[in-house]
Design an enzyme around this catalytic site. Sequence first.
Site, short mmCIF file in Angstrom:
data_model
loop_
_atom_site.label_atom_id
_atom_site.label_comp_id
_atom_site.label_asym_id
_atom_site.label_seq_id
_atom_site.Cartn_x
_atom_site.Cartn_y
_atom_site.Cartn_z
N VAL A 80 -4.27 -12.85 9.14
CA VAL A 80 -4.94 -12.76 10.44
C VAL A 80 -6.43 -12.48 10.23
O VAL A 80 -7.16 -12.25 11.19
CB VAL A 80 -4.30 -11.65 11.31
CG1 VAL A 80 -2.83 -11.97 11.60
CG2 VAL A 80 -4.41 -10.26 10.66
N HIS A 114 0.69 -15.83 12.21
CA HIS A 114 0.73 -14.45 12.68
C HIS A 114 -0.46 -14.06 13.55
O HIS A 114 -0.72 -12.87 13.75
CB HIS A 114 0.88 -13.49 11.49
CG HIS A 114 2.18 -13.67 10.76
ND1 HIS A 114 2.42 -13.18 9.49
CD2 HIS A 114 3.32 -14.31 11.13
CE1 HIS A 114 3.66 -13.50 9.12
NE2 HIS A 114 4.21 -14.21 10.08
N CYS A 131 -2.50 -8.03 32.23
CA CYS A 131 -2.72 -9.32 32.93
C CYS A 131 -2.56 -10.52 32.00
O CYS A 131 -2.57 -11.66 32.46
CB CYS A 131 -4.11 -9.34 33.59
SG CYS A 131 -5.46 -9.51 32.41
N1 APR Z 1 -3.77 -13.57 -6.26
C1 APR Z 1 -2.52 -14.01 -5.92
N2 APR Z 1 -1.57 -13.21 -5.44
C2 APR Z 1 -1.86 -11.92 -5.28
C3 APR Z 1 -3.12 -11.37 -5.61
C4 APR Z 1 -4.10 -12.26 -6.12
N3 APR Z 1 -5.32 -11.86 -6.44
N4 APR Z 1 -3.10 -10.04 -5.32
C5 APR Z 1 -1.89 -9.77 -4.84
N5 APR Z 1 -1.12 -10.89 -4.81
C6 APR Z 1 0.24 -11.06 -4.31
C7 APR Z 1 1.17 -9.90 -4.50
O1 APR Z 1 1.80 -9.95 -5.76
C8 APR Z 1 2.18 -10.10 -3.36
O2 APR Z 1 3.25 -10.94 -3.78
O3 APR Z 1 0.14 -11.22 -2.91
C9 APR Z 1 1.38 -10.85 -2.29
C10 APR Z 1 1.09 -10.04 -1.05
O4 APR Z 1 2.30 -9.77 -0.40
P1 APR Z 1 2.35 -9.03 1.01
O5 APR Z 1 1.47 -7.83 0.97
O6 APR Z 1 3.78 -8.82 1.32
O7 APR Z 1 1.66 -10.07 2.01
P2 APR Z 1 2.31 -11.28 2.82
O8 APR Z 1 3.34 -11.98 2.02
O9 APR Z 1 1.18 -12.08 3.34
O10 APR Z 1 3.01 -10.51 4.02
C11 APR Z 1 3.61 -11.26 5.04
O11 APR Z 1 3.91 -9.29 6.37
O12 APR Z 1 3.17 -7.27 7.29
C12 APR Z 1 3.33 -8.62 7.47
O13 APR Z 1 2.24 -9.85 9.11
C13 APR Z 1 2.06 -9.33 7.82
O14 APR Z 1 1.45 -11.62 7.38
C14 APR Z 1 1.97 -10.44 6.80
C15 APR Z 1 3.41 -10.60 6.38
#
Ligand code: APR
Length: 238
Positions: free
Chosen positions: A102, A118, A129
């Site tokens: 987001v 999202h 409203c």
């Molecule tokens: N490059 C690639 N991957 C990375 C890096 C990086 N530099 N840094 C972290 N990661 C990976 C982590 O290993 C993890 O698997 O990014 C992932 C982040 O995971 P989450 O924090 O779970 O994020 P996301 O999958 O986008 O979450 C989904 O959950 O809370 C909700 O709405 C929110 O859109 C979000 C949804």
Amino acid sequence: MAELEQARAWIAAATSLAVLTGAGISAESGIPTFRGAGGLWRDYKPEELATPEAFARDPRLVWEWYNWRRELIAKAAPNAAHRALVELEKRKPGFTLITQNVDGLHDRAGSGKILKLHGDIWRMRCTACGANWSDRRAPLPKLPPHCACGGLARPGVVWFGEPLPDGMMKEAEHAASSAQVVLVIGTSAVVHPAASLIPCARQAGAKIIEINTEETAASARVDCALRGPAGELLPLLL
Ligand code: APR
């Protein structure tokens, strides 16, 4: 690295490509992810704050979290991974960017059409409203913010238990199932329905390439798993 070469070849040959991004693509811009090391805010899990119930119980607490994130995001800039996707979009006639983020960094990098599953942290919606508007102030001057009608405003994002924006999942499924290659970047692949796009694409015959610093819930069922930061790996694939 043979895997990298394989992924490069699949991408080069594809005319239709879909990309699913998650919080990890913005990690190198300094925005904390939701899960994993450094992903928590004051020991709250996203599942405890990003819900309609949490907002009904304590709108100020939820807004404090969003306000904190808005401030972090406002100071951040798109990184090499966001920019690589802009380049890829220029090269491929069939290209769809689907994001769970987001933060608006894909927009700021210059991506064209983005399916924001999202929602958008810079949008507000009135709980009374239904008006919705853009507000880029960070920090917000007063918490919780209100609408011009006096109603309580909420972030224009999708919370756990809420439906995705009208028709967007259908469009994302269509893109995923008609792509020859699907890139899955920086997502833990545990939040549905977004994560279900991966098996949906695979069933339709797409090659799935995952880019993540760690193993994820999807890793065992992808065609190629590249381990490392998206900002370093993605430019190497073009
Ligand atoms: N490059 C690639 N991957 C990375 C890096 C990086 N530099 N840094 C972290 N990661 C990976 C982590 O290993 C993890 O698997 O990014 C992932 C982040 O995971 P989450 O924090 O779970 O994020 P996301 O999958 O986008 O979450 C989904 O959950 O809370 C909700 O709405 C929110 O859109 C979000 C949804």
